[in-house]
Write a protein that holds these residues in place. Sequence first.
Motif, PDB file in Angstrom:
ATOM      1  N   VAL A  34      -8.278  -5.501   4.147  1.00 59.78           N
ATOM      2  CA  VAL A  34      -7.438  -4.328   4.391  1.00 59.78           C
ATOM      3  C   VAL A  34      -8.315  -3.111   4.670  1.00 59.78           C
ATOM      4  CG1 VAL A  34      -5.856  -2.689   3.273  1.00 59.78           C
ATOM      5  CG2 VAL A  34      -5.387  -5.150   3.172  1.00 59.78           C
ATOM      6  N   ALA A  35      -9.416  -2.967   3.934  1.00 61.36           N
ATOM      7  CA  ALA A  35     -10.314  -1.831   4.135  1.00 61.36           C
ATOM      8  C   ALA A  35     -10.850  -1.799   5.560  1.00 61.36           C
ATOM      9  CB  ALA A  35     -11.460  -1.878   3.132  1.00 61.36           C
ATOM     10  N   GLU A  36     -11.027  -2.974   6.172  1.00 68.20           N
ATOM     11  CA  GLU A  36     -11.560  -3.043   7.543  1.00 68.20           C
ATOM     12  C   GLU A  36     -10.578  -2.527   8.590  1.00 68.20           C
ATOM     13  OE1 GLU A  36     -14.503  -4.956   8.777  1.00 68.20           O
ATOM     14  OE2 GLU A  36     -15.190  -5.863   6.909  1.00 68.20           O
ATOM     15  N   LEU A  37      -9.297  -2.410   8.226  1.00 70.03           N
ATOM     16  CA  LEU A  37      -8.310  -1.873   9.164  1.00 70.03           C
ATOM     17  C   LEU A  37      -8.546  -0.386   9.443  1.00 70.03           C
ATOM     18  CD1 LEU A  37      -4.918  -3.463   8.035  1.00 70.03           C
ATOM     19  CD2 LEU A  37      -5.962  -3.657  10.290  1.00 70.03           C
ATOM     20  N   GLY A  38      -9.199   0.306   8.516  1.00 71.97           N
ATOM     21  CA  GLY A  38      -9.439   1.738   8.694  1.00 71.97           C
ATOM     22  C   GLY A  38      -8.179   2.575   8.617  1.00 71.97           C
ATOM     23  N   ARG A  54       0.457 -10.442  -1.370  1.00 68.11           N
ATOM     24  CA  ARG A  54      -0.837 -10.122  -1.980  1.00 68.11           C
ATOM     25  C   ARG A  54      -1.556  -8.970  -1.285  1.00 68.11           C
ATOM     26  NH1 ARG A  54      -3.695 -15.768  -2.331  1.00 68.11           N
ATOM     27  NH2 ARG A  54      -2.567 -16.053  -0.390  1.00 68.11           N
ATOM     28  N   ALA A  55      -1.256  -8.722  -0.018  1.00 68.52           N
ATOM     29  CA  ALA A  55      -1.895  -7.606   0.689  1.00 68.52           C
ATOM     30  C   ALA A  55      -1.167  -6.283   0.459  1.00 68.52           C
ATOM     31  CB  ALA A  55      -1.971  -7.895   2.183  1.00 68.52           C
ATOM     32  N   LEU A  56       0.042  -6.311  -0.063  1.00 73.26           N
ATOM     33  CA  LEU A  56       0.820  -5.080  -0.169  1.00 73.26           C
ATOM     34  C   LEU A  56       0.174  -4.028  -1.068  1.00 73.26           C
ATOM     35  CD1 LEU A  56       4.468  -6.496  -0.205  1.00 73.26           C
ATOM     36  CD2 LEU A  56       3.127  -5.666   1.742  1.00 73.26           C
ATOM     37  N   PRO A  57      -0.377  -4.377  -2.253  1.00 73.92           N
ATOM     38  CA  PRO A  57      -1.016  -3.328  -3.064  1.00 73.92           C
ATOM     39  C   PRO A  57      -2.185  -2.633  -2.363  1.00 73.92           C
ATOM     40  CG  PRO A  57      -0.456  -5.195  -4.453  1.00 73.92           C
ATOM     41  CD  PRO A  57      -0.229  -5.628  -3.021  1.00 73.92           C
ATOM     42  N   PRO A  58      -3.145  -3.362  -1.749  1.00 76.74           N
ATOM     43  CA  PRO A  58      -4.205  -2.626  -1.059  1.00 76.74           C
ATOM     44  C   PRO A  58      -3.708  -1.874   0.174  1.00 76.74           C
ATOM     45  CG  PRO A  58      -4.549  -5.002  -0.821  1.00 76.74           C
ATOM     46  CD  PRO A  58      -3.451  -4.810  -1.806  1.00 76.74           C
ATOM     47  N   LEU A  59      -2.691  -2.390   0.841  1.00 80.68           N
ATOM     48  CA  LEU A  59      -2.127  -1.651   1.972  1.00 80.68           C
ATOM     49  C   LEU A  59      -1.508  -0.345   1.491  1.00 80.68           C
ATOM     50  CD1 LEU A  59      -0.501  -4.568   4.008  1.00 80.68           C
ATOM     51  CD2 LEU A  59      -2.480  -3.192   4.706  1.00 80.68           C
ATOM     52  N   ARG A  60      -0.756  -0.384   0.401  1.00 82.69           N
ATOM     53  CA  ARG A  60      -0.163   0.840  -0.159  1.00 82.69           C
ATOM     54  C   ARG A  60      -1.248   1.816  -0.580  1.00 82.69           C
ATOM     55  NH1 ARG A  60       3.352   3.796   0.886  1.00 82.69           N
ATOM     56  NH2 ARG A  60       4.939   2.182   0.741  1.00 82.69           N
TER      57      ARG A  60
END
Length: 199
Positions: A34-38, A54-60
Amino acid sequence: MSRDHAHVQEFFGARAADWDSRFPDDGPAYAAAVAELGLREGDRVLDAGCGTGRALPPLRAAVGPPGLVLGADVTPGMLQAAARAGRDREGRLLLTDVAALPLRSRSLDAVFAAGLIAHLPDPAGNLRELARVVRPGGVLALFHPIGRRALAARQGRLVTPDDLRAEPNLRPLLAGAGWRMTSYVDEDDRFLALAVRGA
């Protein structure tokens, strides 16, 4: 619903309840991808084929309170598992097919897709649909917490030249759907291809 969708729903529906417990150590890999999305605060992002979310918390965390986080999946059991885990508090869950997203064109800044491409019945068409809902210059991340070779070994098969995720296959597939691949990593501990939406 196509036969392919029925197969996907059957496969993942049967595994939804214990999916997270089968892969308990994937969290840091998701966060790193997710961090690589910038992403920036206030961005609008879709987790396509979100599974148990599982990606929703880091996306938020990346887009902050003013941002929009959507999680879309075609399997009801996966979305129910996401809600049981409390991940529906991190983003809005949509029971929908990535072939026909209920979203306006150019309404998102990014799409994150973990393990999705291997399950798409029409990869070229489905990637075009993801491009439709992303603004020009927006980003797509195709991710898996382990690489192609490690995944094939886990599944008891060999990596074949026709694998969609192989760079020589994926690059033109993305280009034909309106994406320009900007980076490609296929290592034992992760697979991540990033692409930018063309004009």
